[in-house]
Write a protein that holds these residues in place. Structure first.
Motif, PDB file in Angstrom:
ATOM      1  N   LEU A 119     -24.165  -6.477  -0.839  1.00  0.00           N
ATOM      2  CA  LEU A 119     -22.972  -7.218  -0.434  1.00  0.00           C
ATOM      3  C   LEU A 119     -23.071  -7.762   0.987  1.00  0.00           C
ATOM      4  N   GLY A 120     -23.877  -7.127   1.825  1.00  0.00           N
ATOM      5  CA  GLY A 120     -23.933  -7.491   3.238  1.00  0.00           C
ATOM      6  C   GLY A 120     -22.932  -6.662   4.014  1.00  0.00           C
ATOM      7  N   ALA A 121     -23.215  -6.438   5.278  1.00  0.00           N
ATOM      8  CA  ALA A 121     -22.346  -5.601   6.105  1.00  0.00           C
ATOM      9  C   ALA A 121     -20.946  -6.185   6.234  1.00  0.00           C
ATOM     10  N   GLY A 122     -20.866  -7.499   6.408  1.00  0.00           N
ATOM     11  CA  GLY A 122     -19.567  -8.128   6.587  1.00  0.00           C
ATOM     12  C   GLY A 122     -18.701  -8.069   5.350  1.00  0.00           C
ATOM     13  N   LEU A 123     -19.267  -8.380   4.196  1.00  0.00           N
ATOM     14  CA  LEU A 123     -18.483  -8.402   2.965  1.00  0.00           C
ATOM     15  C   LEU A 123     -18.073  -7.002   2.540  1.00  0.00           C
ATOM     16  N   SER A 124     -19.015  -6.055   2.618  1.00  0.00           N
ATOM     17  CA  SER A 124     -18.669  -4.691   2.208  1.00  0.00           C
ATOM     18  C   SER A 124     -17.596  -4.100   3.127  1.00  0.00           C
ATOM     19  N   GLU A 125     -17.678  -4.410   4.424  1.00  0.00           N
ATOM     20  CA  GLU A 125     -16.662  -3.915   5.345  1.00  0.00           C
ATOM     21  C   GLU A 125     -15.308  -4.544   5.053  1.00  0.00           C
ATOM     22  N   ARG A 126     -15.299  -5.797   4.684  1.00  0.00           N
ATOM     23  CA  ARG A 126     -14.040  -6.455   4.359  1.00  0.00           C
ATOM     24  C   ARG A 126     -13.408  -5.865   3.100  1.00  0.00           C
ATOM     25  N   VAL A 127     -14.228  -5.541   2.115  1.00  0.00           N
ATOM     26  CA  VAL A 127     -13.684  -4.893   0.920  1.00  0.00           C
ATOM     27  C   VAL A 127     -13.073  -3.550   1.302  1.00  0.00           C
ATOM     28  N   ALA A 128     -13.754  -2.832   2.207  1.00  0.00           N
ATOM     29  CA  ALA A 128     -13.284  -1.506   2.618  1.00  0.00           C
ATOM     30  C   ALA A 128     -12.006  -1.573   3.444  1.00  0.00           C
ATOM     31  N   LEU A 129     -11.939  -2.479   4.395  1.00  0.00           N
ATOM     32  CA  LEU A 129     -10.840  -2.496   5.352  1.00  0.00           C
ATOM     33  C   LEU A 129      -9.734  -3.501   5.020  1.00  0.00           C
ATOM     34  N   ASP A 130     -10.101  -4.667   4.530  1.00  0.00           N
ATOM     35  CA  ASP A 130      -9.071  -5.667   4.256  1.00  0.00           C
ATOM     36  C   ASP A 130      -8.166  -5.240   3.103  1.00  0.00           C
ATOM     37  N   SER A 131      -8.695  -4.410   2.202  1.00  0.00           N
ATOM     38  CA  SER A 131      -7.872  -3.912   1.097  1.00  0.00           C
ATOM     39  C   SER A 131      -6.706  -3.082   1.631  1.00  0.00           C
ATOM     40  N   LEU A 132      -6.891  -2.443   2.787  1.00  0.00           N
ATOM     41  CA  LEU A 132      -5.812  -1.675   3.395  1.00  0.00           C
ATOM     42  C   LEU A 132      -4.726  -2.613   3.899  1.00  0.00           C
ATOM     43  N   ASN A 133      -5.138  -3.736   4.475  1.00  0.00           N
ATOM     44  CA  ASN A 133      -4.175  -4.719   4.954  1.00  0.00           C
ATOM     45  C   ASN A 133      -3.443  -5.380   3.788  1.00  0.00           C
ATOM     46  N   VAL A 134      -4.182  -5.630   2.707  1.00  0.00           N
ATOM     47  CA  VAL A 134      -3.555  -6.181   1.505  1.00  0.00           C
ATOM     48  C   VAL A 134      -2.471  -5.229   1.002  1.00  0.00           C
ATOM     49  N   TRP A 135      -2.741  -3.922   1.099  1.00  0.00           N
ATOM     50  CA  TRP A 135      -1.775  -2.940   0.613  1.00  0.00           C
ATOM     51  C   TRP A 135      -0.472  -2.990   1.400  1.00  0.00           C
ATOM     52  N   THR A 136      -0.555  -3.021   2.736  1.00  0.00           N
ATOM     53  CA  THR A 136       0.679  -3.039   3.518  1.00  0.00           C
ATOM     54  C   THR A 136       1.457  -4.334   3.297  1.00  0.00           C
ATOM     55  N   ILE A 137       0.754  -5.455   3.188  1.00  0.00           N
ATOM     56  CA  ILE A 137       1.433  -6.726   2.915  1.00  0.00           C
ATOM     57  C   ILE A 137       2.091  -6.673   1.535  1.00  0.00           C
ATOM     58  N   GLY A 138       1.338  -6.171   0.558  1.00  0.00           N
ATOM     59  CA  GLY A 138       1.884  -6.055  -0.794  1.00  0.00           C
ATOM     60  C   GLY A 138       3.087  -5.128  -0.839  1.00  0.00           C
ATOM     61  N   MET A 139       3.021  -4.021  -0.109  1.00  0.00           N
ATOM     62  CA  MET A 139       4.155  -3.110  -0.053  1.00  0.00           C
ATOM     63  C   MET A 139       5.349  -3.778   0.605  1.00  0.00           C
ATOM     64  N   GLY A 140       5.090  -4.604   1.612  1.00  0.00           N
ATOM     65  CA  GLY A 140       6.175  -5.334   2.251  1.00  0.00           C
ATOM     66  C   GLY A 140       6.881  -6.255   1.271  1.00  0.00           C
ATOM     67  N   VAL A 141       6.100  -6.952   0.466  1.00  0.00           N
ATOM     68  CA  VAL A 141       6.678  -7.845  -0.546  1.00  0.00           C
ATOM     69  C   VAL A 141       7.488  -7.044  -1.558  1.00  0.00           C
ATOM     70  N   LEU A 142       6.949  -5.899  -1.983  1.00  0.00           N
ATOM     71  CA  LEU A 142       7.668  -5.061  -2.953  1.00  0.00           C
ATOM     72  C   LEU A 142       8.960  -4.503  -2.364  1.00  0.00           C
ATOM     73  N   LEU A 143       8.965  -4.212  -1.081  1.00  0.00           N
ATOM     74  CA  LEU A 143      10.195  -3.749  -0.441  1.00  0.00           C
ATOM     75  C   LEU A 143      11.274  -4.826  -0.524  1.00  0.00           C
ATOM     76  N   LEU A 144      10.875  -6.073  -0.350  1.00  0.00           N
ATOM     77  CA  LEU A 144      11.827  -7.177  -0.450  1.00  0.00           C
ATOM     78  C   LEU A 144      12.324  -7.365  -1.878  1.00  0.00           C
ATOM     79  N   ARG A 145      11.524  -6.865  -2.825  1.00  0.00           N
ATOM     80  CA  ARG A 145      11.881  -7.014  -4.234  1.00  0.00           C
ATOM     81  C   ARG A 145      12.482  -5.744  -4.824  1.00  0.00           C
ATOM     82  N   GLY A 146      12.938  -4.846  -3.961  1.00  0.00           N
ATOM     83  CA  GLY A 146      13.714  -3.712  -4.432  1.00  0.00           C
ATOM     84  C   GLY A 146      13.054  -2.358  -4.414  1.00  0.00           C
ATOM     85  N   LEU A 147      11.814  -2.254  -3.941  1.00  0.00           N
ATOM     86  CA  LEU A 147      11.155  -0.948  -3.887  1.00  0.00           C
ATOM     87  C   LEU A 147      11.929  -0.019  -2.972  1.00  0.00           C
TER      88      LEU A 147
END
Length: 204
Positions: free
Chosen positions: A168-196
């Motif tokens: 995958l390369g250092a950059g891509l594998s690191e992005r899968v590892a770390l950016d998924s965490l950022n995706v989670w908080t953003i996704g949770m934020g959206v779900l909070l707006l939708r009634g979570l």
């Protein structure tokens, strides 16, 4: 502004993490490789191994994203108890570690930088797992998001730490590892707006 909207606003604002990377990468004198170059290279303050003229913007972004993540989780801590409170505390401390990455550029304090980044990853994965076993897991949408992001973080982390990074390369594998965490908080934020309902007390 209600509790859920406050947390959602803090977490959704972290989406600026990616436009900031794009802006900083465009200032490089040599092409930045999204696949081969690690994220922290964008915050390198000296032109030794990496040369990132707009490193100040990237490091400020690390600090801001971490602070927003931590603040959102901290707002939820008093609303919960037991396992759920522990989960939000883990996410909050993980955010503080992200901010530390911005204060400790990889070419200035490599050992401390790597420790902060690794601790950020470990704590947020632990936080997601803990929350999925509790309040987050009781909502089908939040559970699916958390399981997907946790799996991506673990797979990306394993690839990043494996010689050859599974191709995958250092950059891509690191992005899968770390950016998924950022995706989670953003996704949770959206779900909070939708009634979570993130806590045990009635939402305001």
């Amino acid at each position: 502004m209600g509790l859920r909207r406050t947390v959602a606003a803090l977490w959704v604002a972290t989406v600026l993490y990616w436009p900031a990377q794009l802006l900083v990468s465009r200032s490089w004198p040599t092409p930045y490789s999204w696949r081969g170059d690690v994220i922290s290279a964008l915050g390198a303050t000296t032109c030794t191994e990496y040369c990132s003229p707009d490193h100040a913007l990237m490091n400020a972004t690390f600090v801001a994203v971490g602070a927003l993540t931590a603040a959102g989780a901290a707002v939820l801590v008093p609303q919960t108890s037991g396992r759920d409170r522990a989960g939000w505390v883990l996410v909050a401390v993980s955010g503080l570690c992200t901010s530390a990455v911005g204060f400790l550029p990889m070419d200035v304090s490599p050992a401390a930088h790597n420790l902060a980044a690794q601790t950020h990853w470990a704590l947020q994965v632990a936080g997601m797992v803990t929350l999925c076993a509790g309040v987050v897991g009781r909502d089908r949408r939040a559970r699916a998001l958390t399981v997907a992001c946790t799996a991506a973080a673990v797979i990306g982390g394993a690839a990043f730490l494996t010689p050859g990074t599974w191709g995958l390369g250092a950059g891509l594998s690191e992005r899968v590892a770390l950016d998924s965490l950022n995706v989670w908080t953003i996704g949770m934020g959206v779900l909070l707006l939708r009634g979570l309902r993130p806590g045990l007390r009635p939402s305001r």
